[in-house]
Each structure stands twice: as C-alpha cells, then as structure tokens.
Write a protein that holds these residues in place. Sequence first.
Motif, PDB file in Angstrom:
ATOM      1  N   GLU A 221      45.166 -16.942 -17.514  1.00 53.06           N
ATOM      2  CA  GLU A 221      44.930 -15.999 -18.404  1.00 53.06           C
ATOM      3  C   GLU A 221      46.279 -15.302 -19.168  1.00 53.06           C
ATOM      4  N   GLU A 222      47.600 -15.444 -18.358  1.00 54.12           N
ATOM      5  CA  GLU A 222      48.785 -15.082 -18.978  1.00 54.12           C
ATOM      6  C   GLU A 222      49.055 -16.192 -20.272  1.00 54.12           C
ATOM      7  N   ALA A 223      48.620 -17.287 -20.049  1.00 54.96           N
ATOM      8  CA  ALA A 223      48.961 -18.440 -21.006  1.00 54.96           C
ATOM      9  C   ALA A 223      47.974 -18.418 -21.933  1.00 54.96           C
ATOM     10  N   GLY A 224      47.000 -17.440 -22.115  1.00 58.28           N
ATOM     11  CA  GLY A 224      45.957 -17.469 -23.203  1.00 58.28           C
ATOM     12  C   GLY A 224      44.948 -18.265 -22.959  1.00 58.28           C
ATOM     13  N   ARG A 225      44.796 -18.945 -21.938  1.00 64.94           N
ATOM     14  CA  ARG A 225      43.640 -19.903 -21.600  1.00 64.94           C
ATOM     15  C   ARG A 225      42.683 -19.101 -20.480  1.00 64.94           C
ATOM     16  N   GLY A 226      42.516 -18.105 -20.526  1.00 62.57           N
ATOM     17  CA  GLY A 226      41.548 -17.274 -19.608  1.00 62.57           C
ATOM     18  C   GLY A 226      40.395 -17.801 -19.687  1.00 62.57           C
ATOM     19  N   GLU A 227      39.975 -18.005 -20.933  1.00 68.86           N
ATOM     20  CA  GLU A 227      38.415 -18.310 -21.282  1.00 68.86           C
ATOM     21  C   GLU A 227      38.173 -19.621 -20.861  1.00 68.86           C
ATOM     22  N   LEU A 228      39.152 -20.668 -21.117  1.00 69.97           N
ATOM     23  CA  LEU A 228      39.072 -22.005 -20.842  1.00 69.97           C
ATOM     24  C   LEU A 228      38.897 -21.999 -19.257  1.00 69.97           C
TER      25      LEU A 228
END
Length: 606
Positions: free
Chosen positions: A294-301
């Motif tokens: 989530e912190e890397a912007g990959r939470g949905e992945l």
Amino acid sequence: MREFSSPAAPVPAVGGLADSVYDAAERTPGLVQLSRRHGERWQDVTALQFRDEVMALAKGLLIRGVRYGDRVAVMSSTCYEWTLFDYALWSIGAISVPVYPTSAAEQVRWILAETQAVACVVEHEDHAMTVGAVCDALPELTGIWQLDRDCVTALVEDGQGVPDSLVHRQRLGVTPDSVATVIYTSGTTGRPKGCLLTHGNFAAEADALLDGWGEVFRDTGGAAPATLLFLPLAHVYGRVVQVAAVRGGIRIGHHGQLTTDSLLPALASYRPTFLHAVPYIFEKIYQRAREAAEEAGRGELFAQAAEVAVEWAAAREQRAFGRGSGPSPALRLRHAAYDRMVYQRLRGVLGGRVRNVMCGGSTLSRELGLFFAGAGMTVYEGYGLTETTAAVTANPPGKARFGTVGRPIPGASVAIGEDGEVWVRGGTVFSGYLNHPRCTEEALYDGWLATGDLGSLDEDGYLTITGRKKELIVTSSGKNLAPAALEERVRAHPLVGQCVVVGDDRPYVAALITLDAEALAHWLKIRGREQLDAWAALADEELHAEIQRAVAAANTAVSRAESIRAFRLLPREFSAEQGLLTPSLKLRRQAIVQLYADDIEELYSA
C-alpha cells in the motif's frame, strides 16, 4: 462419543532422548546437526562435535553435584546453550525445568520451590537477580549459572577429570518412563501446574512427526533439511521441535526473539527449508506485506494477488479431497502472473526455500492458511496441549483442510464428548501433574485426557476447535456462546490487535477491543492524516466507524443473539507484563475482565 484414531507409529522400547546424540555421533559423525550464530554468520556443529560438547557439560554437572533424578531449571530465551543443557542433563538422568525469561519473581519462586530445583541456568544478570531475590525460600537451590558469564566453559573445565563411563552409566539407566522435563501450563485460569513429560512422551511425538510428515521437512531443491528454531524453548512446542530435529538429523539454528524486525533478517541469513511457527508470525508477515504494498502504491495489486491465492488454494484443496478438478486454466494463468510479481517476494522474506510450515499454539484463520498456500508455502496446522507433548492432531501432507487442526497423529485417538469437549489419548499424553494428584485424576480417565477444549470431528476425522469449555459465555437469556471464533473474526481486521468478548449473565454480547499500534500508524499515514496518540485515537470518529465495520463483518457469521451489540476501544494492547496474557500470548480472561470492570459496566449501562 464420536472417536477417530490413527495407526500407531513404532515406539522405542528402551532408552532416553540423549541416546540419539550419541548414536548419531557413532553413525554419522560428520553430519551437520546444529548451527551456531556468530554475528551475521552461522557456524556448523557436527554430530560428533555436539556429542563431545554434551558429554563435557554432563561431566561438569556431575562435579557440581547434579545427580540422577535431580531437577535443574533453565531460564533463558531460545539459544544453542539451552539445547546443550537439555541433552547434558538427560545424559545423566537429570530433569530440566523450563522457566519463561519474562517470569516475575513470584512465578520463579513457585516453580523452583515446587520442583525442588537444585540449580538454575539463567541467561543474564537480570535473570540472576530475579532468582537471587527469592533464594531464601529455596533451600534446595545450590547454584545459579549465568550463560553470558560463560558458565558452560566453567562447568566443562570442572568436569575434565570425570571418566566418560560415569556419564554413560547414568544415561543407560534412563527409560522411556523416566521424566524428562517438568513444563508448566500457561495458567489462563489459575496458578500454572507442572506437567510431567517423559522421555517416551517426547520420543512418541517426535517419531510420529518424522514418520508422518517427513516429506514436509525436505527441501524441494534437494538440500539437507534445516529449520530455524525461534519458538520459546520454555514452551512444549519449541522443545518438541528441538527433539524431533536431533532425532531426525535435521539441522537446527536458534533465534531468541519473536518480533518480525528481528526474525526476518535471521530467516534471510539462515535460509531454512521448513519452519515450525505460531499464527502470530503469519499474521504479522501478511500485515507487513500488505502495508508495504500500500505504501508503494501497489495496494490494489496485492489485494488482487491475495484473492487469487485464496481461490487457487481452495480449488486445489477441493481436488485433493476428490470434490473438484482444481484451478481452472484462467486461474492458473493469473496465479502464475502473481507468483512472479508478489508471491516470490513473500517467500523471499522467509529465506526463499520454505515451502512447508507446521503451525500450532492457537488458531490460524482459514483465509490466512489458504493465502499462504496459494503463495507457495503450505501451512499444516495442528493442535495439542502441554499435557499432550504438543501436537496430538495435524493436517497430513498433501491433504491439508484449512480451518481445521487436522487428524490424529500416528498412535493418537480423538473423541468428542456429549458436551462437545475434546478427549485425546496416545503415547504423547503426559503422566500427570507434579504434586497435584487430584488434578491428575480429574484430567485423566482410563487413558483419556479431557482437554477442556470444545470441538467437532468431520466425516474424515479432521478436528475443528471451537473454544474453551471454561470460557463459554451464557447470557442472561440463556444463550451459550464460545467466544473464540467471534473474537478471531473481529481480529481479522488489520487495525484490531486483540478482542475479548464478554456477556456472562448480561442481556447481550459486547467486546473489549485493542488496536494494533503499527497498523494504526499505517492506516493514518496512507490517509494523509497526522499520527494520533492512544487516547486521541479512541475518540476518532472515522477510526471508530472502521472498527464498527469490522464488528459488523464478524457478526454476519453468527445469529443476532450471539452478535456483538456494543464494543469499547481500549488505549493499549493487553500484555504479559500487565498479567493479561500468558507467556505464550493467550488471553487471561478473568484478569482482563477484572481490570476493565468499569469499562464493561459502561457498555451495559448505556
């Protein structure tokens, strides 16, 4: 009673646990039996080297006055020296008494006095002071040996003149019926009791695991099996891992802390082929992986990968039991894609070689078990007590039924009483409680042990634990509720640290809920909000609404009469230091209810 049994595994007719150390040195002297950590490096210890170290320490113990049948306490975190002391004590027919390193002075006094320990091994000065503070009440205690002051070297030097034959004479007098250790129960409902566990109990448990789960321990790449022991050796589960590894020629390393910040680097450097763990470890690893994504912007992945992992593992589970064809072609393609993007990284956190994990100590949620299986690490959950020398059931290789604790291990039987209580018997069941004959009579009946747990057996003999008999809540309307399952569902929310359901003699069910501090900090960060202290968090409307959604989700699995109708957020998590958790992190419900009595009253006075 409904009963299910597994065929017995062979049990040695003679000898004690230390025999495996001497046999391995004769049979395979160059086998790497253990690894000792030196900084960031691991130094191998062969079977011959370990035998020599055990023999030398055993001689020192004899010189210091330890005799056959004497009890020696060990108060330390998990370390190489603990294993060394265990086998040295067993070599001379002495009995080890584990003490949790977090124990208070009064707990230490009680254990050392009741066992009449003649000596105590401690890790450092703080432990020595704890023991020293109660020495006046311990007339039998003649020595305190401190590991960080190199007591091992001092004992070895003292015993140099003792002939090997004297140690062997003591060792050969040990039989399977001889007591190997006195392990104290966690004491969730009263003062802990000392369980007398024999050499035969440990041998039966270890051999059943080695015989039935041997393929779980092997590395798929062909490397020699190795595991990192980070479970507390003061707990029966950790001791069983130690004994099974030594008996099975499995290399073990030691790590003394359960925190993920400390454990993950150790796993990366040691690179085990399999692990024994508790659910807490998997909950923390999953939480950290999700937060990092989530912190890397990959939470949905990550969320999509988790969904695919659960779906893929569930399809494979159905196929294993002849109830489906397994993952569809489309699901296999999606799973392969996420394996490259997500699952490989997750496996790398555990060193990269772990494909199988045996898990016990408390309940692992079905969803989390499916997730890790889908990510390439199958978790074989089991169930047992101190009184059963750890696992009495476990999910079998290739046929894990997630959400259950498996079937009886070889030589064990499980039955469900009319009131839903789980009864067990077999070669791993203890011989009784130290100095408590009445408690022993109440627990054992014609070879059966009444566990105090509630559960059910399905048509294939898989056991599901639903709660503790003594923890049943009966509302004022007469509704019975086992709180554990409902608490587990609330705890499934990442913000929730702990949950205690209350409602005895009350009109409805309510809950005390604590927040996970790290998860709360992450939750605030990804929303761009300022960090809150514990008291400010309790008054935060958005946070309260989030927890309300977690409670509502948990309530969907139960009837309205069983649902949580009110809850109270607490400013800090329950801890062992407060006396609210056992050393094995189980809830001390009575202590929690007493401490938060005013909060509970307010839940019902509104």
